[in-house]
Scaffold this motif. Structure first.
Motif, PDB file in Angstrom:
ATOM      1  N   VAL A 156       9.673  -2.015  -1.603  1.00 27.68           N
ATOM      2  CA  VAL A 156       9.895  -0.582  -1.745  1.00 27.68           C
ATOM      3  C   VAL A 156      11.114  -0.217  -0.906  1.00 27.68           C
ATOM      4  CG1 VAL A 156       8.336   0.022   0.170  1.00 27.68           C
ATOM      5  CG2 VAL A 156       8.821   1.716  -1.608  1.00 27.68           C
ATOM      6  N   GLY A 157      11.874   0.782  -1.346  1.00 28.64           N
ATOM      7  CA  GLY A 157      13.064   1.147  -0.583  1.00 28.64           C
ATOM      8  C   GLY A 157      13.683   2.430  -1.077  1.00 28.64           C
ATOM      9  N   PHE A 158      14.782   2.804  -0.454  1.00 28.93           N
ATOM     10  CA  PHE A 158      15.545   3.966  -0.890  1.00 28.93           C
ATOM     11  C   PHE A 158      16.987   3.817  -0.443  1.00 28.93           C
ATOM     12  CE2 PHE A 158      14.047   5.706   3.294  1.00 28.93           C
ATOM     13  CZ  PHE A 158      15.277   5.990   3.872  1.00 28.93           C
ATOM     14  N   ALA A 159      17.840   4.680  -0.976  1.00 29.20           N
ATOM     15  CA  ALA A 159      19.235   4.760  -0.533  1.00 29.20           C
ATOM     16  C   ALA A 159      19.627   6.223  -0.449  1.00 29.20           C
ATOM     17  CB  ALA A 159      20.160   4.020  -1.490  1.00 29.20           C
ATOM     18  N   MET A 160      20.462   6.541   0.534  1.00 32.57           N
ATOM     19  CA  MET A 160      20.982   7.901   0.667  1.00 32.57           C
ATOM     20  C   MET A 160      22.506   7.868   0.642  1.00 32.57           C
ATOM     21  SD  MET A 160      20.231   8.741   4.716  1.00 32.57           S
ATOM     22  CE  MET A 160      18.462   8.426   4.559  1.00 32.57           C
ATOM     23  N   GLY A 161      23.094   8.862   0.008  1.00 32.21           N
ATOM     24  CA  GLY A 161      24.542   8.929  -0.111  1.00 32.21           C
ATOM     25  C   GLY A 161      25.167   9.615   1.088  1.00 32.21           C
ATOM     26  N   ILE A 162      26.010   8.894   1.812  1.00 32.28           N
ATOM     27  CA  ILE A 162      26.585   9.458   3.031  1.00 32.28           C
ATOM     28  C   ILE A 162      27.536  10.601   2.701  1.00 32.28           C
ATOM     29  CG2 ILE A 162      27.961   8.958   5.078  1.00 32.28           C
ATOM     30  CD1 ILE A 162      26.913   6.124   5.038  1.00 32.28           C
ATOM     31  N   LEU A 183      -0.611   8.016  -1.788  1.00 33.54           N
ATOM     32  CA  LEU A 183       0.668   8.505  -1.274  1.00 33.54           C
ATOM     33  C   LEU A 183       0.625  10.014  -1.083  1.00 33.54           C
ATOM     34  CD1 LEU A 183       3.701   8.380  -0.622  1.00 33.54           C
ATOM     35  CD2 LEU A 183       4.145   8.404  -3.094  1.00 33.54           C
ATOM     36  N   LYS A 184       0.143  10.728  -2.086  1.00 35.16           N
ATOM     37  CA  LYS A 184       0.109  12.188  -1.989  1.00 35.16           C
ATOM     38  C   LYS A 184      -0.794  12.639  -0.843  1.00 35.16           C
ATOM     39  CE  LYS A 184      -0.964  12.773  -6.359  1.00 35.16           C
ATOM     40  NZ  LYS A 184      -1.313  13.495  -7.611  1.00 35.16           N
ATOM     41  N   GLY A 191       0.797  -1.216   0.000  1.00 36.23           N
ATOM     42  CA  GLY A 191       0.000   0.000   0.000  1.00 36.23           C
ATOM     43  C   GLY A 191       0.831   1.268   0.000  1.00 36.23           C
ATOM     44  N   PRO A 192       0.190   2.407  -0.266  1.00 40.73           N
ATOM     45  CA  PRO A 192       0.912   3.680  -0.271  1.00 40.73           C
ATOM     46  C   PRO A 192       1.337   4.124   1.120  1.00 40.73           C
ATOM     47  CG  PRO A 192      -1.437   4.060  -0.564  1.00 40.73           C
ATOM     48  CD  PRO A 192      -1.231   2.572  -0.638  1.00 40.73           C
ATOM     49  N   ASP A 193       0.800   3.465   2.171  1.00 42.58           N
ATOM     50  CA  ASP A 193       1.163   3.882   3.524  1.00 42.58           C
ATOM     51  C   ASP A 193       2.635   3.649   3.819  1.00 42.58           C
ATOM     52  OD1 ASP A 193       0.747   1.148   3.373  1.00 42.58           O
ATOM     53  OD2 ASP A 193      -0.383   0.996   5.240  1.00 42.58           O
ATOM     54  N   ILE A 194       3.203   2.530   3.330  1.00 43.37           N
ATOM     55  CA  ILE A 194       4.618   2.270   3.606  1.00 43.37           C
ATOM     56  C   ILE A 194       5.506   3.163   2.732  1.00 43.37           C
ATOM     57  CG2 ILE A 194       4.863   0.364   1.964  1.00 43.37           C
ATOM     58  CD1 ILE A 194       6.477   0.701   5.477  1.00 43.37           C
TER      59      ILE A 194
END
Length: 429
Positions: A304-310, A241-242, A138-141
Motif C-alpha cells: 500500500v502507498g501514496f504519492a504527493m505532488g510537491i 478503514l472507515k 490490514g486496514p490499520d496501515i
C-alpha cells in the motif's frame, strides 16, 4: 544568430527565491516520516521500459501516451520513471528486503516524467514524495497513511483546504465481475459516450468512471456501482478503514467513481483533493496494490502507498499564504570587515561562532567594499543583525553589533562573548 538555449517546455528551473519554500515543505515531510518510523530509499531515475508496461498496464494513458522512452547504445528500451511505486517494488525485489514477510515502511523523493500538456500545477518534469509499505495487509496501515497526511496538512496550515475521497476497488476477482457489468451497461449507451470513453470501453473500462465529459458523466449516474460487487473480505477491510478514520476524527467522502489511473490498485484507493488550484485538484493520492509484487515476479506480498505532488502543495502554500516568516530569511547575521587585517580576523571569528552555534546562518562579506556598499549588501541579505570589524574594533578586540530590522542601538561585543550574545538575540530570539 543561433536560437537561445532554454529549458524544455514543462521542465522548470526552481530558482533561489523559490527553494526555501521547497526545502521547508520537504523538511516538514521528512521529519514527520521519521517520527512515524519510515525509512528513505533512493531509486534510479531511468528504468527498463518493461518495468512500467508490466506494472502500470500497457493500455493506461501513461504507458500509451505519456512516457519518455528511448533506446540506449546497447539497444535496450529505457524510460524516465513516470511514477515511483513500480521502481520501488523493483528495488525491494532485487535486493530481497521484503522476503520472509519482512515489513518495510519506505519513502522516496525525486523527479518523475510524463509527456503531458503543461499547465499550472501539471508539468512534464514534476516532483513527488512517495510512501510504500510491504507485508502489512490490514486496514490499520491504510489508515496510518491517511492519518499521516492529515497531520501533515495540519502542520502546513492547509487542512481546511483539502478533502479526502475514498473508495474500494475490491480484489481482482470482484473487480472483474464489476467490469463485466459496467461494460454491459456502457455498451448499451455507447452512442452517448465521448470518443475517449468509447476507446477506454475496449481497453480499460474502469477509467471511463474518471471522465470529465459532462454527457458521459450523465450516463454514469445510473451505472453499476463497485460497492455492490465487493467481496466480503474487501468490504470488511473497507469498513475497518472507515472505522479507524472515524475514531481519529478524519472526515471523508465516499466516491464510487474513484478508480485511480494505474492498473495495479486493489481494495483501498484514496485522493486528497482541493478546489484552490483550479483544474489540478489532486494533491496526494494512493491506495493498496496487493497483487503487484507477485505480478512483477515476487512472492505474494501485500502493498500500500501514496504519492504527493510537491509542485502542487508548494503552490497551495503560496496560494493560501501559509509560508512561515522565518523561511523567507536566508541570513541571520552579516559580518562586514574593513581592511585586510579585519578580513582575516573576521574569517577566524566567524568560524569560532559557527563552532559554537552550528545552526546560525552567518554570512561573511566577500569582495571587500566601502562601509556603505557592505551595509547595503547586509541589508539586502535580509539579515537581522550586522557585525562590524574595522580598525577601532580590531584595536579593542570587539565587534560592532548593529540591529538591521528593529529597534536598538549599535553596541560593542567582546570577541569571546559574541557567540553567547548571538545565541540570545538570534538562535532563541
Amino acid at each position: 544568430m543561433s536560437k537561445s538555449l532554454q529549458a524544455i517546455r514543462g521542465m522548470n528551473d526552481i530558482l533561489p527565491e523559490q527553494t526555501p519554500l521547497w526545502r521547508y515543505f520537504e523538511g516538514t515531510v521528512a521529519r514527520l516520516l521519521d517520527n512515524y518510523g519510515y525509512k528513505q530509499i533512493r531509486m534510479p531515475i531511468v528504468e527498463f521500459t518493461e518495468l512500467f508496461k508490466r506494472s502500470i498496464g500497457e493500455v493506461t494513458d501513461i504507458v500509451e501516451k505519456e512516457m519518455y522512452t528511448f533506446e540506449d547504445r546497447n539497444g535496450d528500451s529505457l524510460t524516465l520513471r513516470p511514477e515511483g511505486t513500480a521502481a520501488c517494488v523493483r528495488a525491494v525485489l532485487e535486493h530481497g528486503i521484503t522476503g520472509g514477510g519482512q515489513v518495510q515502511k519506505l519513502w522516496y523523493i525525486g523527479p518523475m516524467f510524463r509527456h503531458e500538456r503543461p499547465q499550472k500545477g501539471r508539468y512534464r518534469q514534476f516532483h513527488q514524495i512517495g510512501l510504500e509499505v510491504f507485508n502489512l495487509d490490514g486496514p490499520d496501515i491504510d489508515a496510518e497513511l491517511i492519518i499521516m497526511t492529515w497531520r501533515l496538512w495540519g502542520e502546513l496550515g492547509i487542512r481546511d483546504a483539502v478533502k479526502l475521497e475514498l473508495n474500494s476497488l475490491g480484489t481482482s476477482e470482484s473487480r472483474g465481475r464489476y467490469r463485466e457489468a459496467l461494460v454491459e451497461y456502457l455498451s448499451a449507451h455507447h452512442d452517448k459516450l465521448d470518443e475517449d470513453s468509447q476507446r477506454r470501453l475496449k481497453t480499460n473500462p474502469l477509467r471511463v468512471l474518471d471522465t470529465k465529459n459532462a454527457d458521459t458523466q450523465a450516463v454514469l449516474v445510473d451505472a453499476p456501482k463497485m460497492a455492490d460487487y465487493l467481496d466480503d473480505e474487501s468490504r470488511a477491510h473497507f469498513e475497518g478503514l472507515k472505522a479507524r478514520l472515524d475514531a481519529v476524527g478524519i472526515p471523508y467522502v465516499l466516491n464510487p467513481k474513484l478508480v485511480r489511473g494505474l492498473d495495479y490498485y486493489s481494495k483501498t484507493v484514496f485522493e486528497w483533493v482541493t478546489d484552490k488550484l483550479g483544474a489540478q485538484g489532486t494533491v496526494c493520492a494512493g491506495g493498496r496494490y496487493d497483487g503487484l509484487v507477485e505480478q512483477m515476479g515476487g512472492k505474494p506480498t501485500p502493498g500500500v502507498g501514496f504519492a504527493m505532488g510537491i509542485e502542487r502543495l508548494v503552490l497551495m502554500l503560496e496560494t493560501l499564504e501559509q509560508i512561515p516568516q522565518e523561511i523567507s530569511r536566508q541570513v541571520d547575521v552579516y559580518l562586514c570587515a574593513f581592511g585586510e587585517e579585519a578580513e582575516l580576523a573576521g574569517l577566524a571569528l566567524a568560524e569560532r561562532v559557527r563552532d559554537e552555534l552550528p545552526n546560525l546562518r552567518l554570512q561573511v562579506n566577500a569582495g571587500a567594499g566601502s562601509f556603505k556598499s557592505q551595509f547595503k549588501k547586509a541589508d539586502k541579505s535580509g539579515a537581522l543583525y550586522a557585525l562590524i570589524l574595522g580598525d577601532d574594533e580590531m584595536a579593542q578586540q570587539v565587534v560592532g553589533f548593529k540591529p538591521l530590522r528593529g529597534q536598538g542601538e549599535q553596541q560593542s561585543i567582546a570577541w569571546d562573548a559574541l557567540a553567547a550574545h548571538l545565541a540570545t538575540c538570534v538562535v532563541q530570539g
